[in-house]
Design an enzyme around this catalytic site. Structure first.
Site, PDB file in Angstrom:
ATOM      1  N   GLU A   1       0.846  -1.188   0.000  1.00 44.95           N
ATOM      2  CA  GLU A   1       0.000   0.000   0.000  1.00 44.95           C
ATOM      3  C   GLU A   1       0.885   1.243   0.000  1.00 44.95           C
ATOM      4  O   GLU A   1       0.439   2.338   0.303  1.00 44.95           O
ATOM      5  CB  GLU A   1      -0.963  -0.008   1.183  1.00 44.95           C
ATOM      6  CG  GLU A   1      -0.308  -0.109   2.541  1.00 44.95           C
ATOM      7  CD  GLU A   1      -1.315   0.002   3.675  1.00 44.95           C
ATOM      8  OE1 GLU A   1      -1.953   1.054   3.762  1.00 44.95           O
ATOM      9  OE2 GLU A   1      -1.442  -0.963   4.456  1.00 44.95           O
TER      10      GLU A   1
ATOM     11  N   HIS B   1      -2.365 -10.258  12.285  1.00 41.97           N
ATOM     12  CA  HIS B   1      -1.833  -9.004  11.741  1.00 41.97           C
ATOM     13  C   HIS B   1      -1.470  -8.122  12.942  1.00 41.97           C
ATOM     14  O   HIS B   1      -2.275  -7.963  13.865  1.00 41.97           O
ATOM     15  CB  HIS B   1      -2.879  -8.309  10.864  1.00 41.97           C
ATOM     16  CG  HIS B   1      -2.522  -6.888  10.554  1.00 41.97           C
ATOM     17  ND1 HIS B   1      -1.335  -6.543   9.949  1.00 41.97           N
ATOM     18  CD2 HIS B   1      -3.165  -5.717  10.805  1.00 41.97           C
ATOM     19  CE1 HIS B   1      -1.273  -5.231   9.821  1.00 41.97           C
ATOM     20  NE2 HIS B   1      -2.367  -4.695  10.340  1.00 41.97           N
TER      21      HIS B   1
ATOM     22  N   CYS C   1      -3.342  -3.363   4.501  1.00 40.48           N
ATOM     23  CA  CYS C   1      -2.430  -4.415   4.974  1.00 40.48           C
ATOM     24  C   CYS C   1      -2.808  -5.802   4.471  1.00 40.48           C
ATOM     25  O   CYS C   1      -2.061  -6.763   4.673  1.00 40.48           O
ATOM     26  CB  CYS C   1      -2.395  -4.455   6.499  1.00 40.48           C
ATOM     27  SG  CYS C   1      -1.866  -2.919   7.230  1.00 40.48           S
TER      28      CYS C   1
HETATM   29  P1  HMG Z   1      -3.412   6.488  21.741  1.00 45.68           P
HETATM   30  O1  HMG Z   1      -4.805   6.991  21.730  1.00 45.68           O
HETATM   31  O2  HMG Z   1      -2.316   7.480  21.867  1.00 45.68           O
HETATM   32  O3  HMG Z   1      -3.191   5.450  22.884  1.00 45.68           O
HETATM   33  O4  HMG Z   1      -3.133   5.688  20.390  1.00 45.68           O
HETATM   34  P2  HMG Z   1      -4.181   4.930  24.034  1.00 45.68           P
HETATM   35  O5  HMG Z   1      -4.537   6.048  24.926  1.00 45.68           O
HETATM   36  O6  HMG Z   1      -5.272   4.109  23.414  1.00 45.68           O
HETATM   37  O7  HMG Z   1      -3.186   3.955  24.782  1.00 45.68           O
HETATM   38  C1  HMG Z   1      -2.680   2.803  24.173  1.00 45.68           C
HETATM   39  C2  HMG Z   1      -2.556   1.723  25.244  1.00 45.68           C
HETATM   40  O8  HMG Z   1      -1.543   2.106  26.169  1.00 45.68           O
HETATM   41  C3  HMG Z   1      -3.827   1.523  26.062  1.00 45.68           C
HETATM   42  O9  HMG Z   1      -3.906   0.136  26.357  1.00 45.68           O
HETATM   43  C4  HMG Z   1      -3.539   2.305  27.343  1.00 45.68           C
HETATM   44  O10 HMG Z   1      -4.275   1.848  28.463  1.00 45.68           O
HETATM   45  C5  HMG Z   1      -2.056   2.032  27.495  1.00 45.68           C
HETATM   46  P3  HMG Z   1      -5.308  -0.644  26.101  1.00 45.68           P
HETATM   47  O11 HMG Z   1      -6.303   0.015  26.956  1.00 45.68           O
HETATM   48  O12 HMG Z   1      -5.625  -0.468  24.641  1.00 45.68           O
HETATM   49  O13 HMG Z   1      -5.001  -2.035  26.469  1.00 45.68           O
HETATM   50  N1  HMG Z   1      -1.352   3.047  28.296  1.00 45.68           N
HETATM   51  C6  HMG Z   1      -0.383   2.758  29.170  1.00 45.68           C
HETATM   52  N2  HMG Z   1       0.156   1.566  29.539  1.00 45.68           N
HETATM   53  C7  HMG Z   1       1.167   1.610  30.468  1.00 45.68           C
HETATM   54  N3  HMG Z   1       1.623   2.772  31.017  1.00 45.68           N
HETATM   55  C8  HMG Z   1       1.112   3.952  30.667  1.00 45.68           C
HETATM   56  C9  HMG Z   1       0.058   3.989  29.708  1.00 45.68           C
HETATM   57  N4  HMG Z   1      -0.662   4.982  29.134  1.00 45.68           N
HETATM   58  C10 HMG Z   1      -1.517   4.396  28.270  1.00 45.68           C
HETATM   59  N5  HMG Z   1       1.578   5.076  31.216  1.00 45.68           N
HETATM   60  C11 HMG Z   1      -3.472   3.968  18.755  1.00 45.68           C
HETATM   61  C12 HMG Z   1      -3.130   4.279  20.213  1.00 45.68           C
HETATM   62  C13 HMG Z   1      -3.213   2.493  18.504  1.00 45.68           C
HETATM   63  C14 HMG Z   1      -4.933   4.291  18.498  1.00 45.68           C
HETATM   64  C15 HMG Z   1      -2.558   4.837  17.827  1.00 45.68           C
HETATM   65  O14 HMG Z   1      -1.207   4.511  18.017  1.00 45.68           O
HETATM   66  C16 HMG Z   1      -2.897   4.718  16.360  1.00 45.68           C
HETATM   67  O15 HMG Z   1      -3.779   5.402  15.851  1.00 45.68           O
HETATM   68  N6  HMG Z   1      -2.160   3.802  15.622  1.00 45.68           N
HETATM   69  C17 HMG Z   1      -2.408   3.595  14.199  1.00 45.68           C
HETATM   70  C18 HMG Z   1      -3.684   2.813  13.927  1.00 45.68           C
HETATM   71  C19 HMG Z   1      -3.573   1.345  14.260  1.00 45.68           C
HETATM   72  O16 HMG Z   1      -2.508   0.803  14.420  1.00 45.68           O
HETATM   73  N7  HMG Z   1      -4.745   0.662  14.297  1.00 45.68           N
HETATM   74  C20 HMG Z   1      -4.779  -0.754  14.548  1.00 45.68           C
HETATM   75  C21 HMG Z   1      -5.988  -1.460  13.928  1.00 45.68           C
HETATM   76  S1  HMG Z   1      -6.183  -1.079  12.202  1.00 45.68           S
HETATM   77  C22 HMG Z   1      -4.964  -2.035  11.409  1.00 45.68           C
HETATM   78  O17 HMG Z   1      -4.409  -2.908  11.990  1.00 45.68           O
HETATM   79  C23 HMG Z   1      -4.659  -1.679   9.984  1.00 45.68           C
HETATM   80  C24 HMG Z   1      -3.359  -0.940   9.788  1.00 45.68           C
HETATM   81  O18 HMG Z   1      -2.267  -1.838   9.956  1.00 45.68           O
HETATM   82  C25 HMG Z   1      -3.317  -0.285   8.393  1.00 45.68           C
HETATM   83  C26 HMG Z   1      -3.652  -1.110   7.171  1.00 45.68           C
HETATM   84  O19 HMG Z   1      -4.458  -2.016   7.147  1.00 45.68           O
HETATM   85  O20 HMG Z   1      -3.104  -0.748   6.122  1.00 45.68           O
HETATM   86  C27 HMG Z   1      -3.167   0.182  10.783  1.00 45.68           C
END
Ligand code: HMG
Length: 420
Positions: free
Chosen positions: A83, A250, A115
């Site tokens: 992609e 994935h 992906c």
């Molecule tokens: P965010 O909003 O900054 O993070 O972004 P958050 O607030 O959701 O925190 C992440 C985790 O860290 C949470 O854990 C928190 O609790 C924890 P969870 O509740 O989910 O188990 N946390 C802590 N842990 C320990 N100590 C701390 C602490 N603070 C928080 N102090 C997000 C996270 C993944 C949304 C962001 O990084 C993002 O947008 N990433 C890109 C999108 C993505 O990867 N999506 C995945 C699904 S889609 C997919 O897989 C397709 C893709 O590969 C693309 C394609 O297909 O081409 C992306």
């Protein structure tokens, strides 16, 4: 007798630089535990414009051919799932054909569905061979991508880059696929996308996680129905998902594999016939079992935690990491694989690990591939991120790797490093 078809061998290419994820957290004023335990990351691959999709794809394919002694005259199909395309028309696959001087008789094309594109290519190659249309030829499927969200974004710690090249044949030394038993689920959603002309992806992060989990449920249930019908799994003793020795998911970030596994278990717990945990809360509790995650998933994540998201290649990095660690123990055992691409599409499939998996993986030298990288500071990473995509640095490629050298008259010119 039905043909055995699947993955004979694989090779991995990674960018030459990486950052330590704790350095990135500190630079962004974030508690490092959020990135390490919250997202499950350790290191993140960093590319420069010279390490583009073609360079990574050609490096992975050249490595596959060299490490595994592939007779290139037997290659009848070359597919690149990506992609991170570099042209609206000319496919990455045609660059790889030229750079590696592969047969002109091959069928070459790229596949795109976020992906999922690599899995689309793998299934096209597998079904081409299984149908007999391949007439004894083999296929190479390359998953090559650069995950880029931009500086200071929520997605920043989930970037990465690299390529995995898969040799697909009737000698599936790594994984013989259960052809035809795949479960699929597709939905029209805007969870993650990259409008034409943009370098950085747009993403609705939390929504994308929900889309992944919903599509996983549909794909897993589709596979399970067929697997039950064919006697691969049963509704007795343990749950069907627990009857798979391992499951590779994935992996956009490592913590996602834990969420995915919980969701897969919830599907089984919700659909189970006979006594089981009754209330939704009780099912949720059982689904979250750390023991099940440790036994079925954790060992696959070693490479992903050190490279980051590689979009199409992420599932295949998980497979590589799993077979690198446990290829010998898993011989003759069935594993499950879940591919997800935003937009969206999920596919669940399964296969049986080959007797020669450990031997094939040893030749891939994955530890060596990672060890040759250079750790860079956050300042250097930011400098590299800001370089225009069309002006690669003048840098000699490492032995056995390819680099984009320049773009002249809108044509991309690549150079190859000396012998590996
Ligand atoms: P965010 O909003 O900054 O993070 O972004 P958050 O607030 O959701 O925190 C992440 C985790 O860290 C949470 O854990 C928190 O609790 C924890 P969870 O509740 O989910 O188990 N946390 C802590 N842990 C320990 N100590 C701390 C602490 N603070 C928080 N102090 C997000 C996270 C993944 C949304 C962001 O990084 C993002 O947008 N990433 C890109 C999108 C993505 O990867 N999506 C995945 C699904 S889609 C997919 O897989 C397709 C893709 O590969 C693309 C394609 O297909 O081409 C992306």
């Amino acid at each position: 007798m039905k043909k055995r078809v699947g993955i004979e061998a694989l090779a991995v290419a990674v960018p030459s630089r990486y950052v330590d994820i704790e350095d990135l957290a500190r630079a962004r004023g974030v508690d490092p535990a959020k990135f390490t335990s919250g997202l499950g990351a350790r290191e993140m691959a960093v590319t420069d414009p010279g390490e583009d999709t073609v360079a990574l794809a050609a490096t992975a394919a050249a490595r596959l051919i060299q490490q595994q002694g592939v007779d290139t005259s037997r290659i009848g199909m070359l597919v690149v799932g990506t992609e991170t395309g570099i042209d609206h028309s000319k496919p990455v696959a045609s660059h790889v054909q030229g750079l590696l001087k592969l047969p002109r008789t091959m069928r070459t094309f790229d596949t795109q569905h976020a992906c999922y594109g690599g899995t689309a290519g793998l299934m096209a190659a597998t079904e081409w061979i299984a149908s007999g249309a391949g007439a004894g030829k083999v296929a190479i499927v390359i998953c090559s991508d650069i995950a880029r969200y931009g500086l200071n974004t929520a997605g920043e710690p989930t970037q990465g880059g690299g390529a995995v090249a898969l040799l697909v044949s009737e000698q599936p030394d790594l994984l013989a696929l259960d052809v035809g038993l795949n479960g699929t689920c597709t939905m029209d959603v805007y969870d993650f996308w990259r409008p034409v002309g943009r370098r950085e992806a747009l993403v609705d992060g939390h929504y994308s996680i929900n889309c992944y989990l919903e599509a996983l449920s549909g794909a897993y249930r589709g596979w399970r129905e067929k697997a039950l019908e064919h006697g691969l799994v049963r509704w007795s003793g343990t749950m069907p998902g627990e009857q798979l020795a391992r499951i590779a998911y994935h992996v956009p970030f490592c913590k996602m594999a834990r969420k995915a596994h919980t969701q897969l278990r919830l599907c089984d717990l919700e659909d189970a016939v006979g006594p089981g945990p009754g209330t939704p809360e009780a099912r949720e509790e059982v689904a979250k079992s750390s023991a099940s995650y440790d036994a079925q998933v954790a060992t696959s994540l070693g490479l992903n935690s050190r490279i980051g998201n590689v979009y199409t290649a992420s599932l295949y990095l998980a497979l590589a990491g799993l077979l690198q660690r446990e290829g010998a123990q898993l011989a003759s055992q069935r594993i499950g694989l879940l591919s997800y691409g935003s937009g969206c599409m999920a596919e669940f499939y399964s296969g049986v690990v080959g007797e020669k998996a450990a031997e094939r993986m040893a030749r891939a030298d994955l530890e060596g591939v990672l060890a040759r990288r250079e750790r860079v500071s956050i300042e250097e990473y930011e400098r590299l991120m800001k370089l225009p995509s069309d002006s690669p640095e003048a840098k000699a490629p490492a032995p056995g790797t390819f680099r984009l050298a320049e773009i002249r008259d809108h044509k991309r010119i690549y150079v190859e490093g000396g012998a590996a």
